[in-house]
Every structure is written in C-alpha cells, then in structure tokens.
Write a protein that holds these residues in place. Structure first.
Motif, PDB file in Angstrom:
ATOM      1  N   ARG A 104      14.473 -23.165  45.691  1.00 41.20           N
ATOM      2  CA  ARG A 104      14.781 -21.986  46.501  1.00 41.20           C
ATOM      3  C   ARG A 104      13.560 -21.573  47.308  1.00 41.20           C
ATOM      4  O   ARG A 104      13.675 -21.159  48.460  1.00 41.20           O
ATOM      5  CB  ARG A 104      15.257 -20.845  45.580  1.00 41.20           C
ATOM      6  N   TYR A 105      12.375 -21.680  46.694  1.00 37.52           N
ATOM      7  CA  TYR A 105      11.109 -21.377  47.377  1.00 37.52           C
ATOM      8  C   TYR A 105      10.170 -22.560  47.133  1.00 37.52           C
ATOM      9  O   TYR A 105       9.456 -22.589  46.122  1.00 37.52           O
ATOM     10  CB  TYR A 105      10.494 -20.080  46.844  1.00 37.52           C
ATOM     11  N   ASN A 170       8.354 -17.622  38.362  1.00 37.48           N
ATOM     12  CA  ASN A 170       8.798 -18.915  38.886  1.00 37.48           C
ATOM     13  C   ASN A 170       9.939 -19.544  38.104  1.00 37.48           C
ATOM     14  O   ASN A 170      10.758 -20.269  38.680  1.00 37.48           O
ATOM     15  CB  ASN A 170       7.605 -19.881  38.931  1.00 37.48           C
ATOM     16  N   MET A 171       9.991 -19.306  36.800  1.00 34.09           N
ATOM     17  CA  MET A 171      11.044 -19.972  36.024  1.00 34.09           C
ATOM     18  C   MET A 171      12.435 -19.568  36.522  1.00 34.09           C
ATOM     19  O   MET A 171      13.324 -20.409  36.682  1.00 34.09           O
ATOM     20  CB  MET A 171      10.912 -19.636  34.538  1.00 34.09           C
ATOM     21  N   LEU A 172      12.636 -18.288  36.778  1.00 33.65           N
ATOM     22  CA  LEU A 172      13.912 -17.827  37.294  1.00 33.65           C
ATOM     23  C   LEU A 172      13.986 -17.986  38.808  1.00 33.65           C
ATOM     24  O   LEU A 172      15.074 -18.135  39.363  1.00 33.65           O
ATOM     25  CB  LEU A 172      14.143 -16.362  36.921  1.00 33.65           C
ATOM     26  N   LEU A 173      12.845 -17.953  39.462  1.00 32.90           N
ATOM     27  CA  LEU A 173      12.822 -18.010  40.920  1.00 32.90           C
ATOM     28  C   LEU A 173      13.291 -19.369  41.431  1.00 32.90           C
ATOM     29  O   LEU A 173      14.171 -19.453  42.294  1.00 32.90           O
ATOM     30  CB  LEU A 173      11.415 -17.712  41.415  1.00 32.90           C
ATOM     31  N   ASN A 174      12.720 -20.441  40.904  1.00 30.03           N
ATOM     32  CA  ASN A 174      13.063 -21.785  41.359  1.00 30.03           C
ATOM     33  C   ASN A 174      13.897 -22.565  40.366  1.00 30.03           C
ATOM     34  O   ASN A 174      14.395 -23.648  40.680  1.00 30.03           O
ATOM     35  CB  ASN A 174      11.788 -22.581  41.663  1.00 30.03           C
ATOM     36  N   GLY A 175      14.062 -22.025  39.160  1.00 26.51           N
ATOM     37  CA  GLY A 175      14.856 -22.708  38.164  1.00 26.51           C
ATOM     38  C   GLY A 175      14.175 -23.957  37.639  1.00 26.51           C
ATOM     39  O   GLY A 175      13.027 -24.272  37.993  1.00 26.51           O
ATOM     40  N   ALA A 176      14.864 -24.665  36.784  1.00 22.95           N
ATOM     41  CA  ALA A 176      14.331 -25.900  36.212  1.00 22.95           C
ATOM     42  C   ALA A 176      15.471 -26.678  35.588  1.00 22.95           C
ATOM     43  O   ALA A 176      16.503 -26.117  35.220  1.00 22.95           O
ATOM     44  CB  ALA A 176      13.260 -25.595  35.161  1.00 22.95           C
ATOM     45  N   SER A 177      15.271 -27.983  35.496  1.00 20.41           N
ATOM     46  CA  SER A 177      16.247 -28.838  34.811  1.00 20.41           C
ATOM     47  C   SER A 177      15.491 -29.966  34.132  1.00 20.41           C
ATOM     48  O   SER A 177      14.473 -30.435  34.633  1.00 20.41           O
ATOM     49  CB  SER A 177      17.279 -29.404  35.786  1.00 20.41           C
ATOM     50  N   GLY A 178      15.987 -30.372  32.984  1.00 21.18           N
ATOM     51  CA  GLY A 178      15.332 -31.454  32.266  1.00 21.18           C
ATOM     52  C   GLY A 178      16.113 -31.825  31.028  1.00 21.18           C
ATOM     53  O   GLY A 178      16.826 -31.003  30.452  1.00 21.18           O
ATOM     54  N   ILE A 179      15.977 -33.077  30.625  1.00 23.12           N
ATOM     55  CA  ILE A 179      16.661 -33.581  29.437  1.00 23.12           C
ATOM     56  C   ILE A 179      15.602 -34.025  28.446  1.00 23.12           C
ATOM     57  O   ILE A 179      14.809 -34.932  28.725  1.00 23.12           O
ATOM     58  CB  ILE A 179      17.602 -34.753  29.780  1.00 23.12           C
ATOM     59  N   ALA A 180      15.579 -33.380  27.295  1.00 24.72           N
ATOM     60  CA  ALA A 180      14.643 -33.742  26.238  1.00 24.72           C
ATOM     61  C   ALA A 180      15.391 -34.555  25.186  1.00 24.72           C
ATOM     62  O   ALA A 180      16.428 -35.144  25.454  1.00 24.72           O
ATOM     63  CB  ALA A 180      14.026 -32.481  25.641  1.00 24.72           C
ATOM     64  N   ILE A 187      18.207 -24.295  34.335  1.00 32.00           N
ATOM     65  CA  ILE A 187      17.990 -22.906  34.732  1.00 32.00           C
ATOM     66  C   ILE A 187      18.221 -22.797  36.235  1.00 32.00           C
ATOM     67  O   ILE A 187      17.566 -23.495  37.014  1.00 32.00           O
ATOM     68  CB  ILE A 187      16.568 -22.441  34.374  1.00 32.00           C
ATOM     69  N   PRO A 188      19.136 -21.944  36.686  1.00 32.54           N
ATOM     70  CA  PRO A 188      19.412 -21.848  38.125  1.00 32.54           C
ATOM     71  C   PRO A 188      18.347 -21.033  38.858  1.00 32.54           C
ATOM     72  O   PRO A 188      17.690 -20.181  38.253  1.00 32.54           O
ATOM     73  CB  PRO A 188      20.774 -21.126  38.160  1.00 32.54           C
ATOM     74  N   PRO A 189      18.171 -21.271  40.149  1.00 35.77           N
ATOM     75  CA  PRO A 189      17.229 -20.462  40.944  1.00 35.77           C
ATOM     76  C   PRO A 189      17.827 -19.098  41.278  1.00 35.77           C
ATOM     77  O   PRO A 189      19.044 -18.913  41.246  1.00 35.77           O
ATOM     78  CB  PRO A 189      17.025 -21.303  42.204  1.00 35.77           C
ATOM     79  N   HIS A 190      16.950 -18.150  41.606  1.00 39.22           N
ATOM     80  CA  HIS A 190      17.380 -16.781  41.914  1.00 39.22           C
ATOM     81  C   HIS A 190      16.641 -16.268  43.142  1.00 39.22           C
ATOM     82  O   HIS A 190      15.706 -16.887  43.642  1.00 39.22           O
ATOM     83  CB  HIS A 190      17.133 -15.857  40.723  1.00 39.22           C
ATOM     84  N   ASN A 191      17.081 -15.111  43.588  1.00 39.20           N
ATOM     85  CA  ASN A 191      16.502 -14.497  44.768  1.00 39.20           C
ATOM     86  C   ASN A 191      15.274 -13.661  44.393  1.00 39.20           C
ATOM     87  O   ASN A 191      15.290 -12.918  43.406  1.00 39.20           O
ATOM     88  CB  ASN A 191      17.554 -13.627  45.457  1.00 39.20           C
ATOM     89  N   MET A 192      14.225 -13.766  45.206  1.00 43.12           N
ATOM     90  CA  MET A 192      12.966 -13.086  44.923  1.00 43.12           C
ATOM     91  C   MET A 192      13.134 -11.567  44.869  1.00 43.12           C
ATOM     92  O   MET A 192      12.667 -10.891  43.933  1.00 43.12           O
ATOM     93  CB  MET A 192      11.931 -13.454  45.987  1.00 43.12           C
ATOM     94  N   ASP A 225      20.904 -17.812  43.112  1.00 45.48           N
ATOM     95  CA  ASP A 225      20.816 -17.912  44.578  1.00 45.48           C
ATOM     96  C   ASP A 225      20.320 -19.314  44.906  1.00 45.48           C
ATOM     97  O   ASP A 225      19.123 -19.592  44.856  1.00 45.48           O
ATOM     98  CB  ASP A 225      19.853 -16.847  45.119  1.00 45.48           C
ATOM     99  N   PHE A 226      21.262 -20.190  45.211  1.00 49.29           N
ATOM    100  CA  PHE A 226      20.929 -21.598  45.392  1.00 49.29           C
ATOM    101  C   PHE A 226      20.400 -21.862  46.803  1.00 49.29           C
ATOM    102  O   PHE A 226      20.842 -21.231  47.767  1.00 49.29           O
ATOM    103  CB  PHE A 226      22.159 -22.463  45.131  1.00 49.29           C
ATOM    104  N   PRO A 227      19.479 -22.800  46.935  1.00 50.94           N
ATOM    105  CA  PRO A 227      18.908 -23.085  48.256  1.00 50.94           C
ATOM    106  C   PRO A 227      19.922 -23.641  49.250  1.00 50.94           C
ATOM    107  O   PRO A 227      19.743 -23.514  50.453  1.00 50.94           O
ATOM    108  CB  PRO A 227      17.799 -24.107  47.954  1.00 50.94           C
ATOM    109  N   THR A 228      21.000 -24.247  48.738  1.00 47.61           N
ATOM    110  CA  THR A 228      22.019 -24.813  49.631  1.00 47.61           C
ATOM    111  C   THR A 228      23.072 -23.788  50.029  1.00 47.61           C
ATOM    112  O   THR A 228      24.051 -24.133  50.698  1.00 47.61           O
ATOM    113  CB  THR A 228      22.711 -26.002  48.952  1.00 47.61           C
ATOM    114  N   GLY A 229      22.900 -22.547  49.623  1.00 48.96           N
ATOM    115  CA  GLY A 229      23.843 -21.498  50.023  1.00 48.96           C
ATOM    116  C   GLY A 229      25.116 -21.567  49.211  1.00 48.96           C
ATOM    117  O   GLY A 229      25.105 -21.459  47.991  1.00 48.96           O
TER     118      GLY A 229
END
Length: 861
Positions: A104-105, A170-180, A187-192, A225-229
């Motif tokens: 997102r950012y 940043n964790m909520l701002l840009n989100g994260a994904s990973g497989i352990a 984690i989805p991204p959000h609006n600042m 708030d996804f970067p692709t709208g």
C-alpha cells in the motif's frame, strides 16, 4: 574439542532414540523458520530479509535523496553482510517492496521493470536500480540513538538491528504474508489516516483502554485498504477478524456498466482484487465462454494502459448486465475472499493478534523507542552540559587558567593543576586544554552561555518527559499525526456493507417472461419480447405446439426472479422460482410440470400466481371454485410452502379450485358464470380464514351452470369488465354498469349468450389502455390492443375478437400493458390471475386494511 579428547572418542558408538532426535531437530528447524524467515515482528511488521534490505540501504547511504543504485549491488551488500541465503530470495523481497500493487505504501523506490499486475516477473537485478523510498526512512529514524538492540550478523563481523524503530505502524499499514512450519500469516494492508485515527483514539483513552471494543476501533479503521483498489464487502466476518485475528473479507472488482452505440451493454472493470493476476482473470472468462457458461458475453478486451486498468466485457444485445456481472463475480477471481490471519512474532513467539492488540504493540514499541532515545539524548546532553560548565569557568578566569597552564611542566601536570585550583573534573580540565584560542574572545563566552542554557533547557524537557508517561504518549500521537499528514491519502478500496455470498437468484437474468401451462401439464418459460402485437381479427402467431387433445389453460407474465405459487384442482399449493421453469422457444411444447412439481398423478394445476415479496401487511389471496365457493387468506400464509405442497383450500368432492387473485383488503370482487350471470360484492363479505378452511358461497348457480371467472376490481386502475366467449367473441363493459350486491345472490346479466357466441370462457377487470392476449385450444396466440374491442352494454353479445379455424375455440385470456401502437418486442406487464407487472399486487392497489365479516350460516371450515 582438543586433539586428545577427540582421539579418545574415535570409534565410540553412541545410541540415539530416533524419535527424540527427529522431534528435536524438526522443532529446531521449525522455530528457525518461524523466527528467522517466515513471520514478521509485530513491532515493525518486517521479516528479517526486509529488515536487512532496508538497513543495508540505509548503511550504504542509498536513501531517498541519493541516486539510484544497481539492485545487484544492494543485493550483494545484503548477502555479504547480513543474509546468508540465495540472491533470488533477497531480490524478490526487494522487488515486492517496490511494487505499488503489492504494498500500500512501497518502501523501496524502484527504477526499471519490477513486475506488473498482469503477473509479469521483475527484470533481472542487473537491469534494475533502487533506493529507499522517503517513507522508508521513517522506519529507521533515530536508529543511531540506541533506540533498538543490535546483534551479531551470521559470521559475527557486523552488527544488525533486531527490530527497526519504525515510526510507521508498518505491520498493519503494508500487511504481511508468509508460510512457516505449521502456521501461516496473512495480514492485509490498511490506510494510513485510518490507522492514525485509531491510534489517537487508543492514546486518548489510554486509562480506559481495556474497555475499548472492536466496534470502537472500526469506526476509524473501516477495513483493509488494498493497493489495487477494488471493493471490500464488510460484514460480520471482518469484525470477527479484527476481534480475534482470524476471519475473511470479500474483495470485489469495481465495475461500470455502459451502453454502446448499437444499444447493447458492456461491463468495464477498473480494478481487480488484491494479489490476483489480470491475465488469469482473462483466461478464466474465455474458458467460461467456451464452455457455454457465459452465453451473454460477446467480446472481451484488455484496454489497460498507463492511466490504469480497464477490462471491457461486451455483452450480447438482450443480455442483462447485472446478471452477467454477478456471474463473473461468482465464477471468476473478479471477486475473491482474502483470508485474514494476523499472526506475528511477539517476544520471538508467534501470536495471533487482534486489531486492538496490534495497535497496542505498536504504541508500546514506540513508547520504548522514545524512552531509549530520550535517555540516550539526555546522557549526552548531561555530558555536554558538564563540559560547558567547565569551559565557562575557564573563560571567566581566563588569565589564571593561562598562567596555570604556562607554569605547568607538561599536559598531565597542567590537567592536575587545573583540577585542583578551579575544582574541575578530569573531563572538564581536558576540554579546557583542548579549547581553541579563538574561544577566548569575549563574544565566545556568550555563545558558550547560550549553548549551556539551551542544553539545560533540553535536559529539563527530557527529564520531565521521562517522568510523564502521558507526555510520551502525546509525543507518539504527534509523530503518527505528522506521518499521516505527510504520507496519508484517501482510501483506494471502497467499503461496501453487506453480504458477499451469492444467492442462486443473483446469477439469474432479471427479465419479464411469459409462462404458459397446458391442460396436459406442459409448462414453459419464454421471454416476453418474443411476442409481437397484431390488430384485432388477426390470425396471431404460433405460441405453442401442443399434443393432440391438449390445450392452454393459463398464460401470464412475471419477473424471472418471482416466486410462483401453483394452485391445484385438489386445493393444494406448491412453490417454485420462475427462473427454475425451463426456458424454451415460443413454439415449443415445454416441460411436463410433474418434472418441476411433486404432483399426484391425477392432480392438475388450475392457477399460478407470481409473487415478488411476502413482506406485506395488508395483502390477501381470494380463491374461488367452479361451484361458486370463495375464500380469503392472508398472503403470508403461503410464505413457507414445503416441497411437498400445502393445503390451500378444503374442497367438496365434486368441486375444484380454479381461481386465485391478489387483493388489498378493500376491493370489490366480481364473479361471472358460463351462462352469462355476474355478481359484484365487497371483499369484506368474505372474512379472512385460515389455509385449511373451505370458504363460503359466492354466487348462486342455476341448473348446470358453473363459474367461468373471478376477478378483483381496483377502482384506481380498472375501468371495464372484459369477457371472452368460446367462439372468439368479446366485449368490454364499464364497471359502473355493474351494481354492488350482497354475496351469494343470482347476480345480473353480463352477456347476451347464444349459440353463435358460445359460453363465457374468461373474464377480467381491465383498464382501457390494456392489451389482451387470447389463446385457442390449438395453441394459437393472438395479442391485440383493447382499443380494437368496442365498448358495449352488459346485455350485448360483443364483437369478434379472434377468428378461429374450424373446430378451434378460445380457452384462455391474459391482459397486457399497452406500450405503443406496434408493441415492438414487448410483453412487459402481462397480467393473469390478478397479478401486477411487479408480481406483488395489482397496479395502483392500496393496502388500506381489510374488514372482517362475522360469517354466515353457509361458512364451511
């Protein structure tokens, strides 16, 4: 071990339990993956590889204000100093940080081909360049002020940060994904700006933080708030995700519907769901069209350019765009579900985090950073103040200081003499000895004093700050607001509140259809546009091919989404959706109704009504039988009809249920017999009864006379009574010519019946602007304007409406709304059995309430 001990152990065999060894080794491996590779830290929202990339760029000086550097150079720096893995892992991670459709950012400012939303891979790292994005510098702000702990790198030759100071959430701002191993995070991204508002709310209510509920935070954080709208469909699932850390949210492409110059429609998609490849969507739509599952799609084009995404779906001429849109959402990735799993490391342990806890961890991390930064700065300012105090003493006693230094044997002796004579510390004495001669000027003394005062003011501020947790929290709030003001923007993703799951009816094209039923039980659904209008006396068009001795008994219009209630001659009612009736061509016979409804072998459907909604307070069904019985039942009695059917009316052995109409509770009812008698009475003469009741007498029948029709009159809509005879005669008579009577009388004459006209076969209350549709025993359908039927009195025989072939006869009539002189490809508004075009109530009907009669001696229940 030394050589001696090693030689002593050569040849020694040590037994090992394989289960314990495998369990221990796998657990070590799993924890290594979880902590060192797959899961982000809840404080800065970064995995180790992302943290190392940013720190390496910071250490290299490749920042927002510097020139771009080759990606290969940056990757080499990360590999050589911090990340002992393959170069592709580092470059792929860096490329994703530069993609504006992934973050997102974005934290990396890339130059060159870093991939696309079509699924294209980034160019090789030797072709691209990168530097830190300006917002990424906020992640490393104050890192050189002992704000975070450092640890040795993989070979102990360098130091790297365990976590970044991260002014950004940043964790909520840009989100994260990973497989352990055994777990995953998404984690989805959000609006600042939304996150900043939620953080402000938590800080402002710090003392009552335990009482803050997820609903309170969701007034600020509307959703991801996804970067692709695109759009997110927000419901209970998202609330559950924010409350527990687990849930899902539906993402739906935004679409616009446009009309083309040729009159057809097209759907234009301007965004697609997050992490979905546009190419895969196009391939899926093409596959569905080839399989015949999207018959309404005529063409598909990708018109995306530098101005944005644009995917155009051209539809066929008569396609219903909303239905096709729902089908595309249902069967393609134009709508997807994003599974939320807010799993992150808290104190190096994986924890599932709620929205509130995630924000709390950010606030706690920033609190710790500010405390450590303040202590670091305070320690250095105190040391500087100590030196400045010594320099001020030296400048005040400059002559004595110079004399003391000149009389000393060496530097050590000078330092000792200064410490003893002027009560200085060793640090202060050393600073005096290091002082330049220019500082002896009078003006320099004032500068030293000003600097000392400034340093002491800052020390007082920091000491006060460290004593007051609320001031630290206020500083966190100010930092967040500053970042939101500097980097915040409007939402990309539109929030839509509702349910993302599709009902079967959502995938059905909504249109006006003609549904017809024959005496042999063949039913079919035909789009009403396939019937065209003709003049009175025309031969009509073939509407159905019937079997020998089969004839049409009912034809009516409804919406394809209406519920159809089927009433049988046995007094039972069945329910089915209109779109589930098989669609055929105009001249086809149709499908045997026993394949649609669970009818008994000897049971026949005599009335069908379309219903769009059962949610009406004053709405009733009026039922009439061939032997003149009549009954009134509330509409909601038929809302839940079980598959095997329900009793709609109790009947005598020699009677059949033949007519069912809608009524509002304050309307007149007219009944007409085959021999030409009619009776008109208010519906309040028929009290409301339960479903199993047998009704009351409606009209007295003479000899072998039977009821030919029953209808409900709407005074705001109906102006005439239309009757049609077996031999094709018809007439319309003003309603004013019929006088209201009491129920169960002989009534008045409504037709001068003779052998030429034949008995009455159908009667309807009509509007002078209506059209009519007549159906003959042989299946001929004639549609004509009512204006072609001359108005006559009650006792006349009428005019010829339909020319019949030898041995043919009229069997049914339907009323249609007149749209223009030629009625081109129309059919909207066919009424039968009292149904209105919208399927709920007759046009213009008012729900003023129904009167209830106490009944009479001939009530049967």
């Amino acid at each position: 071990m030394d050589n001696e001990n090693f030689s002593d152990n050569v040849g020694t065999i040590r037994p090992i339990n394989i289960n314990e060894e495998m369990r221990g080794s796998y657990l070590d491996y799993a924890m290594s993956v979880i902590v060192s590779r797959a899961l982000p830290d809840a404080r800065d929202g970064l995995k180790p590889v992302h943290r190392r990339i940013l720190f390496a760029m910071y250490d290299m000086g490749v920042r927002a204000g510097s020139a771009h550097k080759k990606s290969a150079r940056i990757v080499g720096e990360v590999l050589g100093k911090y990340h002992p893995h393959g170069d592709s892992a580092v470059y792929d991670a860096m490329a994703r940080m530069a993609q504006d459709f992934s973050l997102r950012y974005p934290l990396v400012d890339g130059q060159g081909n870093f991939g696309s939303q079509d699924g294209d891979s980034p160019a090789a790292m030797r072709y691209t360049e990168a530097r830190m994005a300006r917002i990424a510098e906020e992640m490393l702000a104050d890192i050189n002020m002992d704000t975070v702990d450092f640890t040795d790198n993989y070979d102990g030759s360098q130091q790297e940060p365990i976590v970044l100071p991260s002014r950004l959430p940043n964790m909520l701002l840009n989100g994260a994904s990973g497989i352990a191993v055994g777990m995953a995070t998404n984690i989805p991204p959000h609006n600042m700006r939304e996150l900043a508002a939620a953080i402000n709310y938590l800080i402002d209510n710090y003392e009552n933080m335990e009482e803050i509920a997820v609903d309170d935070l969701m007034t600020f954080v509307k959703g991801p708030d996804f970067p692709t709208g695109a759009q997110i469909i927000v419901g209970d699932d998202l609330k559950e995700a924010y409350a527990t850390g687990k849930g899902r949210v539906a993402i739906r492409s935004t679409a616009e519907i446009e009309e083309t110059k040729s009159g057809s429609m097209r759907i234009i998609f301007t965004s697609i769901p997050y992490q979905v490849s546009k190419t895969s969507i196009v391939e899926r739509i093409v596959s569905l069209v080839r399989e015949g599952r999207l018959e309404a799609v005529r063409d598909l084009r990708d018109e995306s350019d530098r101005n944005g995404l644009r995917l155009v779906v051209e539809l066929k001429k008569y396609a219903q765009p909303l239905t096709v849109l729902n089908q595309l959402y249902k069967y393609t990735q134009l709508q997807t579900f994003y599974s939320i799993q807010m799993l992150a490391l808290v104190n190096n342990e994986p924890r599932n985090l709620s929205l509130k806890r995630s924000l709390q961890i950010y606030i706690e991390h920033r609190y710790d950073v500010i405390v450590r930064r303040s202590e670091y700065e305070l320690e250095r300012l105190q040391a500087r103040a100590h030196i400045l105090l010594g320099l001020l003493k030296a400048v005040t006693n400059i002559d004595d200081v110079i004399r003391t230094i000149r009389q000393s044997q060496d530097v050590d002796d000078a330092r000792t003499q200064l410490m003893e004579r002027f009560e200085l510390t060793e640090v202060q004495a050393t600073a005096i000895l290091d002082m330049q001669l220019r500082r002896l000027a009078a003006l320099e003394r004032q500068k030293l004093q000003d600097e000392y005062d400034e340093v002491m003011a800052r020390i007082d501020y920091l000491e006060d700050l460290l004593r007051s947790p609320y001031k630290i929290l206020a500083l966190i709030r100010d930092d967040v607001n500053e970042i939101a003001e500097k980097y915040g923007d409007e939402r990309n993703t539109e929030v839509v509140y509702g349910n993302a799951d599709f009902d079967e009816s959502d995938l059905v094209r909504e249109e006006q259809v003609i549904i017809s039923l024959t005496s042999q039980g063949y039913i079919k659904r035909v789009p009403s546009r396939l019937y065209r209008a003709q003049r009175r006396g025309g031969k009509g068009v073939r509407g159905m091919t019937t079997k020998e001795e089969d004839l049409l008994i009912d034809i009516f219009a409804s919406s394809s989404l209406d519920t159809l209630l089927f009433f049988s001659d046995a007094g039972k009612v069945y329910s089915e959706k209109a779109y589930r009736i098989p669609e055929t061509g105009r001249a086809n016979r149709g499908t045997l109704i026993h394949a649609v409804l669970p009818l008994a072998p000897t049971e026949h459907i005599t009335a069908v009504l379309p219903v769009s909604t059962f949610d009406m307070e004053e709405a009733y069904f009026v039922m009439a039988t061939r032997m003149g019985r009549i009954k009134r039942v509330h509409l909601h009695e038929f809302e839940a009809v079980r598959p095997s059917g329900l009793i709609a009316m109790s009947l005598n052995e020699d009677d059949t249920l033949s007519w069912v109409k809608y009524t509002t509770g304050d309307q007149d009812i007219i009944m007409v017999t085959e021999q030409g008698q009619s009776i008109l009475f208010h519906e309040s003469d028929v009290r409301v009864m339960g479903r199993p009741a047998g009704g009351v007498n409606g009209i007295k029948l003479l000899d072998d006379d039977r009821v030919a029709g029953m209808d409900v009159i709407n005074p705001d809509l109906h102006t005439h009574i239309m009757v049609v005879t077996q031999n094709g005669f018809g007439k319309r008579t003003p309603i004013e010519d019929y006088s209201r009577q009491s129920r169960y009388g002989l009534g008045a004459r409504t037709l001068s019946r003779n052998n030429r006209t034949g008995p009455i076969v159908a009667m309807r209350a009509i509007n002078e602007d209506d059209g009519i549709m007549l159906i003959s025993r042989s299946g001929i359908v004639l549609r004509t304007s009512l204006a072609q039927v001359r108005e006559t009195g009650r006792s006349t025989q009428g005019v010829t409406v339909m020319n019949l072939g030898e041995g043919d006869e009229v069997v049914a009539m339907a009323i249609m709304a007149e749209e223009d002189d030629d009625l081109p490809e129309s059919g909207d508004g066919v009424e039968s059995n009292g149904a209105s075009p919208d399927g709920a109530m007759p046009d213009g009907a008012s729900l003023d309430g129904a009167s209830e009669d106490s009944g009479s001696e001939d009530d049967v229940e």
